[in-house]
Enzyme design. Structure first.
Site, PDB file in Angstrom:
ATOM      1  N   HIS A  32      -5.472  47.465   7.145  1.00  0.00           N
ATOM      2  CA  HIS A  32      -4.198  46.954   7.653  1.00  0.00           C
ATOM      3  C   HIS A  32      -3.159  47.092   6.541  1.00  0.00           C
ATOM      4  O   HIS A  32      -3.513  47.266   5.361  1.00  0.00           O
ATOM      5  CB  HIS A  32      -4.315  45.490   8.055  1.00  0.00           C
ATOM      6  CG  HIS A  32      -5.474  45.185   8.951  1.00  0.00           C
ATOM      7  ND1 HIS A  32      -5.526  45.572  10.266  1.00  0.00           N
ATOM      8  CD2 HIS A  32      -6.646  44.533   8.700  1.00  0.00           C
ATOM      9  CE1 HIS A  32      -6.663  45.170  10.802  1.00  0.00           C
ATOM     10  NE2 HIS A  32      -7.362  44.546   9.870  1.00  0.00           N
ATOM     11  N   HIS A 179     -16.175  46.177  13.691  1.00  0.00           N
ATOM     12  CA  HIS A 179     -16.969  45.283  12.835  1.00  0.00           C
ATOM     13  C   HIS A 179     -18.364  44.979  13.399  1.00  0.00           C
ATOM     14  O   HIS A 179     -18.813  43.833  13.387  1.00  0.00           O
ATOM     15  CB  HIS A 179     -16.221  43.975  12.610  1.00  0.00           C
ATOM     16  CG  HIS A 179     -14.826  44.134  12.091  1.00  0.00           C
ATOM     17  ND1 HIS A 179     -14.497  45.061  11.122  1.00  0.00           N
ATOM     18  CD2 HIS A 179     -13.660  43.504  12.429  1.00  0.00           C
ATOM     19  CE1 HIS A 179     -13.197  44.974  10.877  1.00  0.00           C
ATOM     20  NE2 HIS A 179     -12.668  44.062  11.661  1.00  0.00           N
ATOM     21  N   ASP A 249     -11.830  47.463   5.754  1.00  0.00           N
ATOM     22  CA  ASP A 249     -11.161  46.267   6.287  1.00  0.00           C
ATOM     23  C   ASP A 249     -10.173  45.660   5.289  1.00  0.00           C
ATOM     24  O   ASP A 249      -9.822  44.488   5.400  1.00  0.00           O
ATOM     25  CB  ASP A 249     -12.181  45.216   6.747  1.00  0.00           C
ATOM     26  CG  ASP A 249     -11.559  44.170   7.662  1.00  0.00           C
ATOM     27  OD1 ASP A 249     -10.577  44.488   8.356  1.00  0.00           O
ATOM     28  OD2 ASP A 249     -12.059  43.017   7.675  1.00  0.00           O
TER      29      ASP A 249
END
Length: 295
Positions: A32, A179, A249
């Site tokens: 992100h 995930h 992540d």
């Protein structure tokens, strides 16, 4: 009187350099970007406010880790304004693509615009701490996603795999599960949630990200913190070698601890101990799904 959300640091500013040498075109398929807030304001109503994690820090991290390609996933931190991801794509020299957040009734014109801007899919969250959507509305969107070359990405609590799975099988486009389905690694590969996840992957339209080993195994002792997560990731890769993707992540929102990104890369030595399968995981599979156009 309102209280301002707590601001937290979610990533290490100086992670270790991994010892594992990654193959050419290695791709981090799940990160992100947050902010900077003066240019890209955060969505309202956040319970926890992460510190800025802008594209420049992401680019620098990937240089350190030996990662050449990346897929940036729009976060609820910025809501449905995907401009922060689009900006990172535009400055990423063709090596960065995106996955957007949209509403199920998104206009076709917006889907076309996102596809032209370098987005390859759209993501929907089915998590108790986020505003949910109706799975039937999401499936109804998938023919329109197909028309624009976009896939569906889903993020859900592990117990929902049994409810959502039959619906997701009706998708007209590939479905990427985040995930490892958010399973609890301590419950092992025989647990009903993980078994249901693998049954979905028996259909080759489904993909899974072996990201978040630090999420699904977060309560283990530090010296064993990722061992069970690595084992589940290795099981998925062994059984479904063409349908598995890896992601760091970064910058690690919603964590009980801040992982070392160098250690997450080195964990790939356990997940994919063979050079050929490591290349498939990090280069071949991402190219197959995301269609990078740079070499």
């Amino acid at each position: 009187m309102t209280t301002s959300p707590t601001e937290v640091q979610t990533y290490l500013p100086d992670p270790s350099s991994p010892t594992l040498r990654l193959p050419p075109f290695a791709c981090d398929t799940h990160v992100h970007v947050f902010g900077p807030r003066p240019k890209f304001p955060y969505a309202s109503g956040l319970k926890v406010t992460p510190q800025d994690a802008p594209k420049e820090k992401l680019y620098a991290l990937h240089r350190r880790l030996g990662i050449e390609r990346c897929v940036i996933v729009q976060s609820a931190v910025h809501g449905y304004d995907n401009s922060v991801v689009q900006d990172a794509i535009e400055h990423g020299e063709g090596r960065y693509l995106g996955v957007a957040l949209v509403q199920p009734d998104v206009a076709d014109a917006e889907l076309e615009r996102l596809a032209r801007a370098g987005f390859r899919g759209v993501r929907f969250n089915f998590m108790s701490h986020l505003v949910g959507v109706d799975i039937d509305d999401v499936i109804a969107l998938t023919p329109r996603l197909a028309a624009h070359g976009l896939h569906l990405q889903v993020h859900f609590e592990s117990k929902l795999v049994h409810e959502l799975g039959p619906k997701l099988k009706q998708s007209h486009v590939p479905v990427v599960i985040d995930h490892m389905g958010r399973v609890d690694a301590r419950l092992g590969a025989q647990h009903e949630d993980f078994q249901a996840l693998m049954r979905l992957l028996d259909t080759d339209r489904f993909w899974v990200k072996v990201s978040g080993i630090d999420r699904i195994d977060a309560n283990a002792p530090p010296e064993e913190r990722y061992r069970a997560g690595e084992g589940l990731a290795r099981t998925l890769l062994d059984r479904f070698p063409n349908q598995v993707l890896w992601g760091s992540d970064w910058p690690h929102p919603n964590h009980t601890h801040i992982p070392d990104d160098g250690a997450l890369v080195d964990a790939l030595s356990s997940i994919a101990p063979d050079a050929a399968i490591l290349h498939k995981l990090l280069a071949q599979n991402p190219q197959s799904l995301y269609r990078f156009t740079t070499d």
